[in-house]
Design an enzyme around this catalytic site. Structure first.
Site, mmCIF file in Angstrom:
data_model
loop_
_atom_site.group_PDB
_atom_site.id
_atom_site.type_symbol
_atom_site.label_atom_id
_atom_site.label_comp_id
_atom_site.label_asym_id
_atom_site.label_seq_id
_atom_site.Cartn_x
_atom_site.Cartn_y
_atom_site.Cartn_z
ATOM 1 N N LYS A 104 0.394 -1.179 -0.119
ATOM 2 C CA LYS A 104 -0.043 -0.013 -0.652
ATOM 3 C C LYS A 104 0.674 1.390 0.259
ATOM 4 O O LYS A 104 0.911 2.568 -1.039
ATOM 5 C CB LYS A 104 -0.701 -0.313 1.500
ATOM 6 C CG LYS A 104 -1.716 -0.686 0.707
ATOM 7 C CD LYS A 104 -2.318 -1.383 2.954
ATOM 8 C CE LYS A 104 -4.086 -2.461 2.372
ATOM 9 N NZ LYS A 104 -4.066 -2.648 3.224
ATOM 10 N N GLN A 131 -4.680 -1.758 9.262
ATOM 11 C CA GLN A 131 -4.605 -2.962 8.983
ATOM 12 C C GLN A 131 -5.260 -4.131 9.924
ATOM 13 O O GLN A 131 -4.827 -4.252 10.979
ATOM 14 C CB GLN A 131 -3.304 -3.032 9.325
ATOM 15 C CG GLN A 131 -2.799 -4.758 7.721
ATOM 16 C CD GLN A 131 -3.501 -4.721 6.515
ATOM 17 O OE1 GLN A 131 -3.259 -3.419 5.760
ATOM 18 N NE2 GLN A 131 -3.982 -5.461 6.340
ATOM 19 N N ASP A 149 -11.700 2.390 3.271
ATOM 20 C CA ASP A 149 -11.503 1.071 3.853
ATOM 21 C C ASP A 149 -13.641 0.440 2.767
ATOM 22 O O ASP A 149 -13.758 -1.162 3.212
ATOM 23 C CB ASP A 149 -11.437 0.638 4.495
ATOM 24 C CG ASP A 149 -9.798 -0.539 4.589
ATOM 25 O OD1 ASP A 149 -10.010 -0.730 3.618
ATOM 26 O OD2 ASP A 149 -8.850 -1.019 5.822
#
Length: 383
Positions: free
Chosen positions: A139, A183, A206
């Site tokens: 990322k 994460q 997200d």
């Protein structure tokens, strides 16, 4: 006293006592009925309450353990090249992701020229899981390639929930940050929902915030962000020219990361969606009736060639490490789908690696760019 008088008195007494006994009988019967009715009301209330507690279903972990029957078989030997009578088209996720990144890079350049700022993405990493560290590196690298600023907060696995929430809050308040993600997975002692809900709605790149998921479920609403993996699955299908309207799509797995948002997104495209999970009794039968199969169960070689109907399209979201002494790392990544078998049946299939993964990261970059556009009033992006 004469006989007539005695008879008259007796009759009077009978007339005066009969109503009293009748009233007592009625009262007793009424009391019995009232008591019975009250007990029935209580029973109904208990039934209503017990139904309410069961309405949302039991909270059971959706783990594929023990592995389903077909998943227990060993995969066939890996060949140097696929050699079969009918070979599926390989959907090249790397190429699709590269095109998306080029477009994002150009828009970031234009944003910097227009307002003097670039999008910013912040990642919170808790613990030292190798796979999570690897995903975060991808990322960060993706941000660098397109000109997005990246920030990383690394916390030890034994930190407290409050420390994680504090990191999230600092990024929420930073005007140079337009996207915040934590994460996953988090250490077991942490409340994942509490931490994810701490992310500001307008930075939830997200797409896990309850309002984003809820708005995705309502066709009349537009979420600010859609799950990156779900967007990647749809992007791969649409870029490959695959029609979705009226098609039967089966999704294997129902997580909030892939299965749930993908099923909601597909319904917006008027697909007929089936969802298979660890408690489904006949997964093979369902997938064999499907035009498109999307697997995100996290079980290597779960989906065999026998699970697919001829000409099906397969999107494999799984990334499962499998021991491989021939690999430099001692393992290789494989998907949920037994590629060597599926490629002889499917009309199109994504490889692992090189399929869904690169596009998922590209969708994260796109969500971050869209968030920055909203802040700077450059457009009104649609997920």
């Amino acid at each position: 006293m004469g006989g007539a008088a005695v008879a008259s008195l007796a009759a009077t007494r009978r007339r005066s006592t009969l109503p009293v006994s009748s009233l007592l009988h009625r009262a007793a019967r009424g009391l019995h009925e009232a008591t019975a009715a009250a007990e029935e009301d209580k029973a109904r209330t208990r039934r209503r309450r017990s139904s309410s507690t069961r309405l949302l279903g039991p909270d059971i972990s959706d783990t594929w353990d023990p592995a389903p029957r077909a998943a227990a078989r060993e995969p066939p030997p890996r060949a140097s090249a696929v050699d079969c009578e009918s070979t599926a088209t390989i959907i090249d996720g790397k190429s699709i992701a590269e095109d998306i990144r080029l477009q994002i890079s150009e828009e970031v350049r234009q944003m910097k020229n227009a307002v003097g700022h670039v999008p910013g993405l912040a990642v919170v990493l808790v613990g030292d899981r190798k796979d999570s560290q690897s995903y975060v590196r991808f990322k960060v690298k993706g941000c660098e390639e397109v000109g997005i600023k990246s920030l990383l907060a690394e916390l030890p696995g034994n930190c407290t929930e409050d420390e994680v929430v504090d990191s999230v809050s600092r990024f929420n308040e930073d005007p140079s940050v337009h996207g915040v993600l934590v994460q996953l997975p988090l250490p077991q002692h942490m409340d994942e929902e509490k931490i994810l809900n701490a992310i500001s709605l307008d930075k939830d790149v997200d797409g896990f915030h309850p309002l984003n998921v809820g708005n995705l479920a309502l066709r009349s609403r537009k979420p600010l962000f859609v799950s990156c993996a779900a967007k990647a699955c749809l992007e791969l299908l649409l870029q490959s020219g695959i029609d979705l309207m009226g098609k039967h799509v089966t999704i294997i797995g129902r997580s909030k990361v892939v299965g749930l948002p993908t099923s909601l997104l597909l319904q917006r495209h008027h697909a007929t969606v089936s969802v298979i999970h660890a408690f489904t009794s006949n997964p093979e039968e369902i997938t064999r009736e499907s035009d498109i199969v999307i697997s995100a169960a996290g079980v290597a070689n779960l989906v065999r060639g026998s699970w697919l109907k001829q000409g099906a399209v397969v999107i494999d979201v799984g990334t499962n490490p499998v021991e491989d002494p021939a690999s430099d790392y001692g393992y290789r990544l494989t998907g949920d789908v037994c590629f060597e078998e599926a490629v002889t049946v499917a009309s199109a299939i994504t490889p692992v690696p090189g399929g869904v993964g690169p596009v998922t990261i590209a969708m994260l970059l796109a969500n971050t760019l869209d968030s920055a556009k909203r802040v700077y009033g450059l457009s009104d992006p649609t997920p």
